[in-house]
Design an enzyme around this catalytic site. Structure first.
Site, PDB file in Angstrom:
ATOM      1  N   GLY A  34      -3.283 -18.560  -0.342  1.00 43.99           N
ATOM      2  CA  GLY A  34      -4.424 -19.340  -0.832  1.00 43.99           C
ATOM      3  C   GLY A  34      -4.654 -19.167  -2.316  1.00 43.99           C
ATOM      4  O   GLY A  34      -5.791 -19.005  -2.768  1.00 43.99           O
ATOM      5  N   ARG A  38      -6.641 -22.211  -5.453  1.00 45.51           N
ATOM      6  CA  ARG A  38      -8.024 -22.476  -5.875  1.00 45.51           C
ATOM      7  C   ARG A  38      -8.868 -21.216  -5.712  1.00 45.51           C
ATOM      8  O   ARG A  38      -8.447 -20.258  -5.086  1.00 45.51           O
ATOM      9  CB  ARG A  38      -8.648 -23.563  -4.987  1.00 45.51           C
ATOM     10  CG  ARG A  38      -8.032 -24.905  -5.123  1.00 45.51           C
ATOM     11  CD  ARG A  38      -8.750 -25.948  -4.280  1.00 45.51           C
ATOM     12  NE  ARG A  38      -8.415 -25.866  -2.872  1.00 45.51           N
ATOM     13  CZ  ARG A  38      -9.289 -25.693  -1.882  1.00 45.51           C
ATOM     14  NH1 ARG A  38     -10.572 -25.558  -2.161  1.00 45.51           N
ATOM     15  NH2 ARG A  38      -8.907 -25.645  -0.622  1.00 45.51           N
ATOM     16  N   ASP A  91       1.800 -23.178   5.065  1.00 44.59           N
ATOM     17  CA  ASP A  91       0.603 -23.084   5.902  1.00 44.59           C
ATOM     18  C   ASP A  91       0.657 -21.756   6.659  1.00 44.59           C
ATOM     19  O   ASP A  91       1.581 -21.526   7.451  1.00 44.59           O
ATOM     20  CB  ASP A  91       0.595 -24.276   6.879  1.00 44.59           C
ATOM     21  CG  ASP A  91      -0.674 -24.348   7.706  1.00 44.59           C
ATOM     22  OD1 ASP A  91      -1.305 -23.293   7.941  1.00 44.59           O
ATOM     23  OD2 ASP A  91      -1.028 -25.463   8.129  1.00 44.59           O
ATOM     24  N   VAL A  92      -0.339 -20.903   6.443  1.00 45.51           N
ATOM     25  CA  VAL A  92      -0.286 -19.564   7.045  1.00 45.51           C
ATOM     26  C   VAL A  92      -0.399 -19.590   8.573  1.00 45.51           C
ATOM     27  O   VAL A  92      -0.081 -18.610   9.234  1.00 45.51           O
ATOM     28  CB  VAL A  92      -1.364 -18.606   6.456  1.00 45.51           C
ATOM     29  CG1 VAL A  92      -1.098 -18.351   4.979  1.00 45.51           C
ATOM     30  CG2 VAL A  92      -2.776 -19.126   6.709  1.00 45.51           C
ATOM     31  N   ASN A 102      -5.612 -13.823   1.430  1.00 44.66           N
ATOM     32  CA  ASN A 102      -6.833 -14.445   0.911  1.00 44.66           C
ATOM     33  C   ASN A 102      -7.143 -15.802   1.548  1.00 44.66           C
ATOM     34  O   ASN A 102      -8.304 -16.192   1.631  1.00 44.66           O
ATOM     35  CB  ASN A 102      -6.687 -14.587  -0.614  1.00 44.66           C
ATOM     36  CG  ASN A 102      -7.688 -15.561  -1.207  1.00 44.66           C
ATOM     37  OD1 ASN A 102      -8.849 -15.211  -1.429  1.00 44.66           O
ATOM     38  ND2 ASN A 102      -7.263 -16.800  -1.442  1.00 44.66           N
ATOM     39  N   TYR A 122     -16.724 -18.146  11.912  1.00 49.30           N
ATOM     40  CA  TYR A 122     -16.306 -17.500  10.662  1.00 49.30           C
ATOM     41  C   TYR A 122     -16.614 -15.993  10.693  1.00 49.30           C
ATOM     42  O   TYR A 122     -15.768 -15.160  10.328  1.00 49.30           O
ATOM     43  CB  TYR A 122     -17.023 -18.175   9.497  1.00 49.30           C
ATOM     44  CG  TYR A 122     -16.634 -17.661   8.136  1.00 49.30           C
ATOM     45  CD1 TYR A 122     -15.411 -18.004   7.576  1.00 49.30           C
ATOM     46  CD2 TYR A 122     -17.493 -16.849   7.410  1.00 49.30           C
ATOM     47  CE1 TYR A 122     -15.047 -17.539   6.317  1.00 49.30           C
ATOM     48  CE2 TYR A 122     -17.151 -16.389   6.139  1.00 49.30           C
ATOM     49  CZ  TYR A 122     -15.929 -16.740   5.603  1.00 49.30           C
ATOM     50  OH  TYR A 122     -15.573 -16.280   4.362  1.00 49.30           O
ATOM     51  N   LYS A 124     -13.979 -12.799  10.427  1.00 50.35           N
ATOM     52  CA  LYS A 124     -14.002 -11.772   9.376  1.00 50.35           C
ATOM     53  C   LYS A 124     -14.273 -10.381   9.950  1.00 50.35           C
ATOM     54  O   LYS A 124     -13.770  -9.378   9.432  1.00 50.35           O
ATOM     55  CB  LYS A 124     -15.034 -12.148   8.299  1.00 50.35           C
ATOM     56  CG  LYS A 124     -14.657 -13.424   7.533  1.00 50.35           C
ATOM     57  CD  LYS A 124     -13.277 -13.310   6.882  1.00 50.35           C
ATOM     58  CE  LYS A 124     -12.965 -14.488   5.981  1.00 50.35           C
ATOM     59  NZ  LYS A 124     -11.647 -14.380   5.325  1.00 50.35           N
ATOM     60  N   ILE A 171     -19.762 -16.490  -3.244  1.00 46.53           N
ATOM     61  CA  ILE A 171     -19.007 -16.629  -4.486  1.00 46.53           C
ATOM     62  C   ILE A 171     -18.925 -18.120  -4.845  1.00 46.53           C
ATOM     63  O   ILE A 171     -18.751 -18.973  -3.964  1.00 46.53           O
ATOM     64  CB  ILE A 171     -17.575 -16.054  -4.317  1.00 46.53           C
ATOM     65  CG1 ILE A 171     -17.623 -14.617  -3.746  1.00 46.53           C
ATOM     66  CG2 ILE A 171     -16.820 -16.079  -5.649  1.00 46.53           C
ATOM     67  CD1 ILE A 171     -18.357 -13.591  -4.571  1.00 46.53           C
TER      68      ILE A 171
HETATM   69  P1  NDP Z   1     -11.444 -21.993  -1.267  1.00 44.89           P
HETATM   70  O1  NDP Z   1     -11.833 -22.954  -0.202  1.00 44.89           O
HETATM   71  O2  NDP Z   1     -11.964 -22.190  -2.645  1.00 44.89           O
HETATM   72  O3  NDP Z   1      -9.832 -21.877  -1.332  1.00 44.89           O
HETATM   73  C1  NDP Z   1      -9.132 -21.664  -0.141  1.00 44.89           C
HETATM   74  C2  NDP Z   1      -7.679 -21.386  -0.457  1.00 44.89           C
HETATM   75  O4  NDP Z   1      -7.004 -21.086   0.786  1.00 44.89           O
HETATM   76  C3  NDP Z   1      -6.946 -22.585  -1.055  1.00 44.89           C
HETATM   77  O5  NDP Z   1      -5.976 -22.092  -1.921  1.00 44.89           O
HETATM   78  C4  NDP Z   1      -6.302 -23.233   0.167  1.00 44.89           C
HETATM   79  O6  NDP Z   1      -5.152 -24.013  -0.121  1.00 44.89           O
HETATM   80  C5  NDP Z   1      -5.916 -21.989   0.946  1.00 44.89           C
HETATM   81  N1  NDP Z   1      -5.722 -22.250   2.385  1.00 44.89           N
HETATM   82  C6  NDP Z   1      -6.618 -22.668   3.297  1.00 44.89           C
HETATM   83  N2  NDP Z   1      -6.034 -22.798   4.508  1.00 44.89           N
HETATM   84  C7  NDP Z   1      -4.742 -22.454   4.333  1.00 44.89           C
HETATM   85  C8  NDP Z   1      -3.620 -22.405   5.188  1.00 44.89           C
HETATM   86  N3  NDP Z   1      -3.703 -22.739   6.497  1.00 44.89           N
HETATM   87  N4  NDP Z   1      -2.427 -22.015   4.686  1.00 44.89           N
HETATM   88  C9  NDP Z   1      -2.309 -21.680   3.377  1.00 44.89           C
HETATM   89  N5  NDP Z   1      -3.321 -21.708   2.506  1.00 44.89           N
HETATM   90  C10 NDP Z   1      -4.532 -22.095   2.984  1.00 44.89           C
HETATM   91  O7  NDP Z   1     -11.868 -20.556  -0.700  1.00 44.89           O
HETATM   92  P2  NDP Z   1     -12.408 -19.260  -1.492  1.00 44.89           P
HETATM   93  O8  NDP Z   1     -11.572 -19.014  -2.688  1.00 44.89           O
HETATM   94  O9  NDP Z   1     -13.871 -19.368  -1.641  1.00 44.89           O
HETATM   95  O10 NDP Z   1     -12.141 -18.118  -0.387  1.00 44.89           O
HETATM   96  C11 NDP Z   1     -11.018 -17.252  -0.429  1.00 44.89           C
HETATM   97  C12 NDP Z   1     -11.202 -16.160   0.609  1.00 44.89           C
HETATM   98  O11 NDP Z   1     -12.402 -15.445   0.357  1.00 44.89           O
HETATM   99  C13 NDP Z   1     -11.315 -16.693   2.041  1.00 44.89           C
HETATM  100  O12 NDP Z   1     -10.668 -15.812   2.933  1.00 44.89           O
HETATM  101  C14 NDP Z   1     -12.807 -16.663   2.290  1.00 44.89           C
HETATM  102  O13 NDP Z   1     -13.119 -16.576   3.662  1.00 44.89           O
HETATM  103  C15 NDP Z   1     -13.214 -15.437   1.512  1.00 44.89           C
HETATM  104  N6  NDP Z   1     -14.636 -15.440   1.138  1.00 44.89           N
HETATM  105  C16 NDP Z   1     -15.164 -16.412   0.332  1.00 44.89           C
HETATM  106  C17 NDP Z   1     -16.518 -16.413   0.021  1.00 44.89           C
HETATM  107  C18 NDP Z   1     -17.163 -17.438  -0.858  1.00 44.89           C
HETATM  108  O14 NDP Z   1     -18.411 -17.425  -0.977  1.00 44.89           O
HETATM  109  N7  NDP Z   1     -16.430 -18.338  -1.499  1.00 44.89           N
HETATM  110  C19 NDP Z   1     -17.413 -15.378   0.574  1.00 44.89           C
HETATM  111  C20 NDP Z   1     -16.750 -14.410   1.394  1.00 44.89           C
HETATM  112  C21 NDP Z   1     -15.428 -14.448   1.667  1.00 44.89           C
HETATM  113  P3  NDP Z   1      -5.281 -25.597  -0.592  1.00 44.89           P
HETATM  114  O15 NDP Z   1      -5.821 -25.573  -1.995  1.00 44.89           O
HETATM  115  O16 NDP Z   1      -3.889 -26.107  -0.530  1.00 44.89           O
HETATM  116  O17 NDP Z   1      -6.219 -26.232   0.384  1.00 44.89           O
END
Ligand code: NDP
Length: 253
Positions: free
Chosen positions: A17, A20, A68-69, A95, A160, A164, A193
């Site tokens: 991930g 972004r 895709d994970v 992540n 969710y 976690k 975040i």
């Molecule tokens: P975003 O939605 O901003 O980004 C998600 C990322 O994960 C993207 O790069 C996306 O790829 C990738 N992704 C999603 N599904 C898959 C998949 N099946 N295979 C491969 N890649 C995948 O999320 P955040 O940056 O906010 O979150 C990152 C981590 O932090 C997550 O685990 C989230 O649960 C955790 N988190 C986030 C919080 C927040 O407030 N933002 C709070 C607590 C935890 P693509 O761009 O191609 O879609």
């Protein structure tokens, strides 16, 4: 930002991930310290390119792969490619994650499955593919992205929060299993975040959420990336099985 004494320069990281949000900040932080970073993303090629370009502009090395994970076979093949080209994976950052928030009664099967398959199944798939290579080197670091929801819960977040909570437990089990192979396994648990994932929550809840955060602001992706970096660095040599909260004091309110 570089920290030449972190022990990370020249090592190989795999971040899921990384296109972004928090993942991108992690990729930039690690590449900024001289790591050779490979990241997976699901489908957003334009965002992945932006990550690669940002790293290159700062003089670092990163490569994005559309993997895709939830697809165990694709993950296995991609990890083997990384090993063929780099010879090792020193750090894994699990992540990639998604949300599908709704009250339990309104959650359909697809919302439940998608969150568990990505946030838990994905972590199993990638970790299982990477760990044998770390074991063969008798060294490695794994950092998993959990969430404050894993301990505190969250209205409309049963799927969710369950995913976690599972990651916190998975982290501890892996720490026990891998310690004798000199591999540490830890979690970072962010609060709210400022990324696309939390946009709906932030818009809906407004000041109600920031009022409950002791530091009175949302976190930045970089705040989380610093914690991941710390757990990956030599400064965390003696830490395993821990959950490091990066939430501005959110869990305490
Ligand atoms: P975003 O939605 O901003 O980004 C998600 C990322 O994960 C993207 O790069 C996306 O790829 C990738 N992704 C999603 N599904 C898959 C998949 N099946 N295979 C491969 N890649 C995948 O999320 P955040 O940056 O906010 O979150 C990152 C981590 O932090 C997550 O685990 C989230 O649960 C955790 N988190 C986030 C919080 C927040 O407030 N933002 C709070 C607590 C935890 P693509 O761009 O191609 O879609």
């Amino acid at each position: 930002m570089t920290s030449p004494d972190s022990g990370l320069a020249g090592k190989v990281a795999l971040v899921t991930g990384g296109s972004r949000g928090i993942g991108r900040a992690v990729v930039e932080r690690l590449a900024g310290d001289g790591m050779d970073v490979v990241f997976f993303y699901r489908g957003n090629g334009a965002a992945a390119q932006e990550t690669v370009a940002a790293v290159a502009a700062a003089g670092g090395k990163a490569e994005g792969l559309p993997v895709d994970v939830t697809d165990a076979a694709a993950v296995g093949a991609a990890v083997e490619k990384v090993i063929e080209s780099r010879g090792r994976i020193d750090l894994l950052v699990n992540n990639a994650g998604i949300v599908r928030d709704n009250l339990l009664a309104m959650l359909d099967d697809a919302d439940i499955r998608a969150v568990l398959d990505t946030n838990v199944g994905g972590v199993f798939n990638v970790t299982r593919a990477v760990v044998p290579h770390m074991i063969s080197k008798r060294s490695g670091r794994i950092v998993n992205l959990s969430s404050v929801a894993g301990e505190k819960g969250g209205r409309g977040q049963s799927n969710y929060a369950a995913s976690k909570g599972a990651i916190n437990a998975f982290t501890k089990a892996m720490a026990v299993e891998l310690a004798s192979r000199k591999i540490t396994v830890n979690c970072v648990a962010p609060g709210v975040i400022d990324t696309e994932m939390s946009q709906a929550v932030r818009e809906l809840a407004g000041d109600e959420v920031t009022k409950r955060i002791l530091l009175k602001r949302y976190g930045r992706a970089e705040d989380v990336a610093h914690a991941v970096w710390f757990l990956a660095s030599r400064y965390a040599d003696y830490i395993t099985g821990e959950v490091l909260h990066v939430d501005g004091g959110f869990k305490m309110e």
